[in-house]
Design a protein around this motif. Structure first.
Motif, PDB file in Angstrom:
ATOM      1  N   LEU A  17      49.127  78.121  86.020  1.00 60.45           N
ATOM      2  CA  LEU A  17      50.420  79.174  86.027  1.00 60.45           C
ATOM      3  C   LEU A  17      50.922  80.478  86.808  1.00 60.45           C
ATOM      4  O   LEU A  17      49.532  81.233  86.664  1.00 60.45           O
ATOM      5  CB  LEU A  17      49.874  79.494  84.116  1.00 60.45           C
ATOM      6  CG  LEU A  17      51.143  80.508  83.241  1.00 60.45           C
ATOM      7  CD1 LEU A  17      51.777  79.328  82.869  1.00 60.45           C
ATOM      8  CD2 LEU A  17      51.042  81.052  81.962  1.00 60.45           C
ATOM      9  N   LYS A  18      51.772  80.737  87.300  1.00 67.43           N
ATOM     10  CA  LYS A  18      52.721  81.219  88.270  1.00 67.43           C
ATOM     11  C   LYS A  18      52.764  83.030  87.606  1.00 67.43           C
ATOM     12  O   LYS A  18      52.977  83.238  87.153  1.00 67.43           O
ATOM     13  CB  LYS A  18      53.935  81.186  88.525  1.00 67.43           C
ATOM     14  CG  LYS A  18      54.047  80.201  90.046  1.00 67.43           C
ATOM     15  CD  LYS A  18      55.031  79.689  90.212  1.00 67.43           C
ATOM     16  CE  LYS A  18      55.277  78.550  91.268  1.00 67.43           C
ATOM     17  NZ  LYS A  18      56.518  79.277  92.122  1.00 67.43           N
ATOM     18  N   ASP A  19      51.936  83.674  88.710  1.00 71.40           N
ATOM     19  CA  ASP A  19      52.047  85.709  88.085  1.00 71.40           C
ATOM     20  C   ASP A  19      51.406  85.677  87.619  1.00 71.40           C
ATOM     21  O   ASP A  19      52.255  86.614  86.560  1.00 71.40           O
ATOM     22  CB  ASP A  19      53.452  85.763  88.582  1.00 71.40           C
ATOM     23  CG  ASP A  19      54.287  84.987  89.801  1.00 71.40           C
ATOM     24  OD1 ASP A  19      53.718  85.147  90.848  1.00 71.40           O
ATOM     25  OD2 ASP A  19      55.075  84.464  90.315  1.00 71.40           O
ATOM     26  N   VAL A  20      50.486  85.477  87.039  1.00 72.62           N
ATOM     27  CA  VAL A  20      49.667  85.588  85.423  1.00 72.62           C
ATOM     28  C   VAL A  20      48.388  85.888  86.354  1.00 72.62           C
ATOM     29  O   VAL A  20      47.906  86.167  86.958  1.00 72.62           O
ATOM     30  CB  VAL A  20      49.310  84.606  85.381  1.00 72.62           C
ATOM     31  CG1 VAL A  20      48.539  84.582  84.505  1.00 72.62           C
ATOM     32  CG2 VAL A  20      50.251  83.894  83.935  1.00 72.62           C
ATOM     33  N   SER A  79      51.604  88.916  85.794  1.00 72.12           N
ATOM     34  CA  SER A  79      51.689  90.286  87.075  1.00 72.12           C
ATOM     35  C   SER A  79      52.168  90.930  87.250  1.00 72.12           C
ATOM     36  O   SER A  79      51.794  92.418  87.490  1.00 72.12           O
ATOM     37  CB  SER A  79      51.216  89.581  88.444  1.00 72.12           C
ATOM     38  OG  SER A  79      50.081  88.635  87.856  1.00 72.12           O
ATOM     39  N   LEU A  80      53.646  91.198  86.724  1.00 69.59           N
ATOM     40  CA  LEU A  80      54.500  92.020  87.032  1.00 69.59           C
ATOM     41  C   LEU A  80      54.404  93.512  85.773  1.00 69.59           C
ATOM     42  O   LEU A  80      54.968  94.154  86.022  1.00 69.59           O
ATOM     43  CB  LEU A  80      55.398  91.617  86.898  1.00 69.59           C
ATOM     44  CG  LEU A  80      56.188  90.183  87.759  1.00 69.59           C
ATOM     45  CD1 LEU A  80      57.801  89.647  88.017  1.00 69.59           C
ATOM     46  CD2 LEU A  80      55.825  91.141  89.526  1.00 69.59           C
ATOM     47  N   GLN A  81      53.779  92.893  84.891  1.00 73.34           N
ATOM     48  CA  GLN A  81      53.110  93.893  83.777  1.00 73.34           C
ATOM     49  C   GLN A  81      52.162  94.681  83.466  1.00 73.34           C
ATOM     50  O   GLN A  81      52.078  96.146  83.303  1.00 73.34           O
ATOM     51  CB  GLN A  81      53.035  93.175  82.381  1.00 73.34           C
ATOM     52  CG  GLN A  81      54.758  92.701  81.803  1.00 73.34           C
ATOM     53  CD  GLN A  81      54.512  91.200  80.484  1.00 73.34           C
ATOM     54  OE1 GLN A  81      53.416  90.611  80.597  1.00 73.34           O
ATOM     55  NE2 GLN A  81      55.062  92.229  79.470  1.00 73.34           N
ATOM     56  N   VAL A  82      51.358  93.889  85.182  1.00 74.74           N
ATOM     57  CA  VAL A  82      50.351  94.891  85.372  1.00 74.74           C
ATOM     58  C   VAL A  82      50.713  96.351  86.098  1.00 74.74           C
ATOM     59  O   VAL A  82      50.832  96.467  87.126  1.00 74.74           O
ATOM     60  CB  VAL A  82      48.984  93.912  86.068  1.00 74.74           C
ATOM     61  CG1 VAL A  82      47.386  94.995  86.066  1.00 74.74           C
ATOM     62  CG2 VAL A  82      48.852  92.861  85.387  1.00 74.74           C
TER      63      VAL A  82
END
Length: 267
Positions: free
Chosen positions: A206-209, A254-257
């Motif tokens: 799953l991308k970008d997780v 990952s953008l939410q981190v």
């Protein structure tokens, strides 16, 4: 008999390990790197097996398990639940349960083992000579009678060497997940491993997780389209069917981190 149009892979963490509840156990243990489950961990494993049996919507045909004791004990309870002829509503363990061992086959796979480094195994607990000394016959004897398939050729013929990198271990988990699926393309499989392996089963497909939590007995579910004939198969990419937090795996984009994330969930 028609061939399946999809293959399902479930990746599960072991149950509650003893040394996280009795820290002094390590001081006296002959194998401090290899703690067993506490009783609550056995119960959790069996109940998770019941949940898999009742809620997945497809049967599990094969189980592959890390050679660490806590994983083998977890796999034993899960396989018992999957093979049970009849489970009373109040049953919380495999004790006294009648089994049909033809339903599931179980094999030990070295490639599903814990990360062999100090990120996952405390330096003072690791064997000084690097020999983890797994007795495979003894471990197989802990699994439900009639379920063991010791003829399976392992993806990893031996344990990885002590001191592997975190990224190396993550690449190993992703490799083994795919290799075992490719080995048995007509079957749905369950992999019983460690927290890091469950995390990779999400982040690798799953991308970008970012995976930030893997609870005891948490599991992920992967699915891929597959086309089989008598001599070969073709398969599409795995999709991750697990929803964040629903089965004990916490992850987000990952953008939410914002800031550092504690992803030390391997133990």
């Amino acid at each position: 008999m028609g061939y399946p149009s999809h293959q399902n892979v479930v990746v599960m963490r072991h149950g509650d390990r003893l040394d996280n509840f009795e820290p002094m156990w390590v001081v006296q243990a002959k194998r401090p790197w290899d703690p067993p489950l506490v009783e609550a961990g056995r119960v959790r494993a069996f109940c998770t097996g019941r949940k898999l049996r009742d809620s997945l919507g497809f049967p599990i045909h094969r189980v592959f398990v890390s050679p660490f004791l806590r994983c083998v004990q977890t796999a034993s309870e899960v396989a018992s639940a999957l093979c049970a002829v009849d489970i009373g509503f109040d049953a919380t363990s495999s004790a006294g349960i009648a089994l049909d061992p033809s339903k599931v086959k179980v094999s030990i796979e070295y490639g599903l083992c814990e990360m062999l480094n100090t990120e996952a195994i405390r330096q003072q607990s690791a064997p000084k000579d690097g020999n983890f000394d797994f007795n495979i016959s003894e471990l197989e004897s802990m699994l439900p009678n009639g379920t063991v398939d010791s003829t399976v050729e392992r993806v990893y013929k031996e344990l990885p060497k002590w001191g592997e990198t975190v990224q190396g271990s993550r690449s190993r988990y992703a490799e083994v997940i795919k290799a075992l699926a490719d080995k048995y393309p007509s079957e749905n499989i369950l992999l019983v491993t460690h927290g890091e392996g469950v995390g990779v089963s999400v982040s690798a497909f799953l991308k970008d997780v970012t995976v930030y939590e893997v609870e005891y007995c948490a599991y992920s579910e992967l699915r891929r389209p597959i086309s089989l004939d008598l001599q070969s198969f073709t398969a599409g990419d795995f999709s991750v069917r697990t929803k964040p937090g629903v089965t004990g795996v916490g992850f987000c984009s990952s953008l939410q981190v914002n800031g550092p994330v504690d992803d030390d969930f391997s133990v």
